[in-house]
Design a protein around this motif. Structure first.
Motif, PDB file in Angstrom:
ATOM      1  N   LEU A  32       0.905  -1.244   0.371  1.00 20.72           N
ATOM      2  CA  LEU A  32      -0.299  -0.212  -0.207  1.00 20.72           C
ATOM      3  C   LEU A  32       0.775   1.019   0.230  1.00 20.72           C
ATOM      4  O   LEU A  32       2.150   1.638   0.457  1.00 20.72           O
ATOM      5  CB  LEU A  32      -0.534   0.015   0.753  1.00 20.72           C
ATOM      6  N   THR A  33       0.720   2.071  -1.208  1.00 17.09           N
ATOM      7  CA  THR A  33       1.399   2.940  -0.948  1.00 17.09           C
ATOM      8  C   THR A  33       0.962   4.508  -0.810  1.00 17.09           C
ATOM      9  O   THR A  33      -0.514   4.655  -1.966  1.00 17.09           O
ATOM     10  CB  THR A  33       2.423   3.191  -2.164  1.00 17.09           C
ATOM     11  N   CYS A  34       0.982   5.367  -0.615  1.00 14.55           N
ATOM     12  CA  CYS A  34      -0.544   6.860  -0.197  1.00 14.55           C
ATOM     13  C   CYS A  34       0.796   7.682  -0.082  1.00 14.55           C
ATOM     14  O   CYS A  34       2.043   7.828   0.389  1.00 14.55           O
ATOM     15  CB  CYS A  34      -0.996   7.023   1.027  1.00 14.55           C
ATOM     16  N   SER A  35       0.487   8.590  -1.180  1.00 13.06           N
ATOM     17  CA  SER A  35       1.421  10.001  -1.261  1.00 13.06           C
ATOM     18  C   SER A  35       0.707  11.346  -1.705  1.00 13.06           C
ATOM     19  O   SER A  35      -0.719  11.311  -2.309  1.00 13.06           O
ATOM     20  CB  SER A  35       2.384   9.574  -2.781  1.00 13.06           C
ATOM     21  N   ASP A  36       1.351  12.665  -1.176  1.00  8.06           N
ATOM     22  CA  ASP A  36       0.383  13.782  -2.347  1.00  8.06           C
ATOM     23  C   ASP A  36       1.556  14.780  -2.374  1.00  8.06           C
ATOM     24  O   ASP A  36       3.267  14.562  -2.410  1.00  8.06           O
ATOM     25  CB  ASP A  36       0.284  14.114  -0.900  1.00  8.06           C
ATOM     26  N   ARG A  74       4.541  10.900   1.720  1.00  8.99           N
ATOM     27  CA  ARG A  74       4.450   9.226   1.181  1.00  8.99           C
ATOM     28  C   ARG A  74       4.430   8.269   2.863  1.00  8.99           C
ATOM     29  O   ARG A  74       4.973   8.995   3.460  1.00  8.99           O
ATOM     30  CB  ARG A  74       5.794   9.285   0.762  1.00  8.99           C
ATOM     31  N   LEU A  75       2.932   7.577   2.175  1.00  8.48           N
ATOM     32  CA  LEU A  75       3.231   5.947   3.640  1.00  8.48           C
ATOM     33  C   LEU A  75       3.226   5.284   2.703  1.00  8.48           C
ATOM     34  O   LEU A  75       3.117   4.999   1.766  1.00  8.48           O
ATOM     35  CB  LEU A  75       1.869   6.471   4.278  1.00  8.48           C
ATOM     36  N   SER A  76       4.278   4.275   3.343  1.00  6.54           N
ATOM     37  CA  SER A  76       3.711   2.772   3.223  1.00  6.54           C
ATOM     38  C   SER A  76       3.620   1.122   3.946  1.00  6.54           C
ATOM     39  O   SER A  76       4.565   2.094   4.699  1.00  6.54           O
ATOM     40  CB  SER A  76       5.459   2.826   2.232  1.00  6.54           C
TER      41      SER A  76
END
Length: 366
Positions: A308-312, A356-358
């Motif tokens: 799971l990758t969340c980014s802005d 960023r979150l991973s």
């Protein structure tokens, strides 16, 4: 001679149709039962026979090579009117069958029949498990008992499928009602937000609404799932991100990209919480005033793991360091707890290009 209708035919057919057996595909469990019955009884033909209004339909058969025949020539249509077990040593000696074309055929006529009725819990007969032969004969006691026992097993399989289907309908209704209730609560919370001037209180209400929406999205997917507690993770994330977009300012666009896979509801719930909290943090701290930008949620599969990758592309490390406070601390704790539920390797980073979150975690369902 055509068999007369069952004295409670309307109720019998109502019971039969509730099982939704007719015209279903062949299934190994039932094919094995007729094969075993034929072997034990040393018979060339064995059938799981369901008696409809104008036809007899075979859930499983060996030795016939067809799935249905007209009710006019049905032997089992007579048998469901009889005792729970019937053995006819010579069909041509039975007044009900001696003019039956299937029994009269010069070559290959059905001269022997033995069968046990398939009886629903309300007493209505649905059909039979039977064996047939081309020669008059008798069964021994072991063979007769085997047919009775295996007929009960067929009925238990029908009952199990009915119970599972009823459970599925009930679960879907529960998910539907929970989803609707959560939507109502979310709307009420949204109304309260408009009248709250205190920033901390407003942040708390936004956080509550976001978490309600995430749970509502989960129940929406559960309602549409045909796999019990399994969730289409792509559809779930698309729906969740769509709900989060509604809370985002016009200058920030959210998008999701997920591998096609199913996961259990606990996994989907944990992922939903992590995504919701990350997006909320990005919207609050990454895009001040009217600064345009994007928030992206991606779920990929690598070997036996999900990533799971969340980014802005917001301010990232250039943003003023926020005062975490109780609301922010709660969000962090929620993400950590959700990652722990998945036994995931969880990391966050800020740089001049954004945040960023991973997280990497194992998956069970493909």
């Amino acid at each position: 001679m055509r068999a007369r209708a069952h004295p409670e035919q309307t109720e019998r057919l109502k019971t039969l149709y509730r099982y939704e057996i007719l015209d279903t595909p062949r299934e190994e469990e039932f094919d094995e039962i007729v094969a075993l019955t034929a072997q034990i009884c040393e018979a060339p033909i064995s059938v799981i026979n369901i008696i409809d209004a104008e036809r007899q339909w075979f859930k499983a058969e060996v030795g016939l090579g067809t799935r249905e025949t007209p009710i006019d020539t049905s032997i089992c249509a007579h048998i469901i009117l009889d005792e729970n077990f019937v053995e006819i040593e010579d069909t041509l000696q039975d007044p009900r069958l001696r003019d039956n074309p299937l029994c009269l055929a010069e070559r290959g006529g059905l001269r022997f029949y033995a069968g046990a009725r398939l009886v629903a819990p309300n007493g209505m007969p649905l059909g039979t498990l039977c064996v047939l032969d081309h020669q008059p004969r008798q069964l021994n006691d072991l063979q007769r008992n085997a047919i009775r026992v295996l007929a009960r097993q067929v009925m238990k399989q029908f009952e199990l499928r009915l119970a599972l289907r009823d459970q599925e309908v009930l679960r879907g209704e529960i998910d539907h009602r929970v989803k609707n209730s959560l939507q109502t609560v979310s709307s009420i919370v949204r109304l309260y937000q408009r009248d709250v001037a205190d920033e901390t209180a407003r942040d708390a209400l936004v956080a509550v609404q976001r978490r309600i929406d995430a749970i509502g999205a989960l129940h929406e997917q559960l309602q549409g799932s045909s796999s019990g507690q399994l969730i289409d993770i792509r559809k779930f994330l698309e729906r969740l991100v769509g709900l989060l977009q509604e809370t985002a300012p016009d200058n920030v666009k959210l998008r999701s990209s997920a591998v096609h896979a199913v996961v259990d509801s606990d996994t989907a719930s944990a992922l939903g919480m992590i995504v919701s909290e990350f997006v909320a943090n990005s919207l609050k701290h990454g895009f001040p005033e009217t600064q345009a930008g994007n928030v992206t949620v991606e779920l990929k599969k690598a070997d036996a793991q999900f990533v799971l990758t969340c980014s802005d592309d917001g301010l990232g490390s250039n943003a003023r360091k926020p005062k975490l406070g109780k609301i922010g601390s709660l969000g962090t704790n929620i993400m950590n707890a959700a990652a722990s539920r998945l036994n995931g390797e969880f990391s966050q980073a800020l740089d001049e290009n954004g945040s960023r979150l991973s997280m990497t975690f194992e998956h069970v369902y493909a």
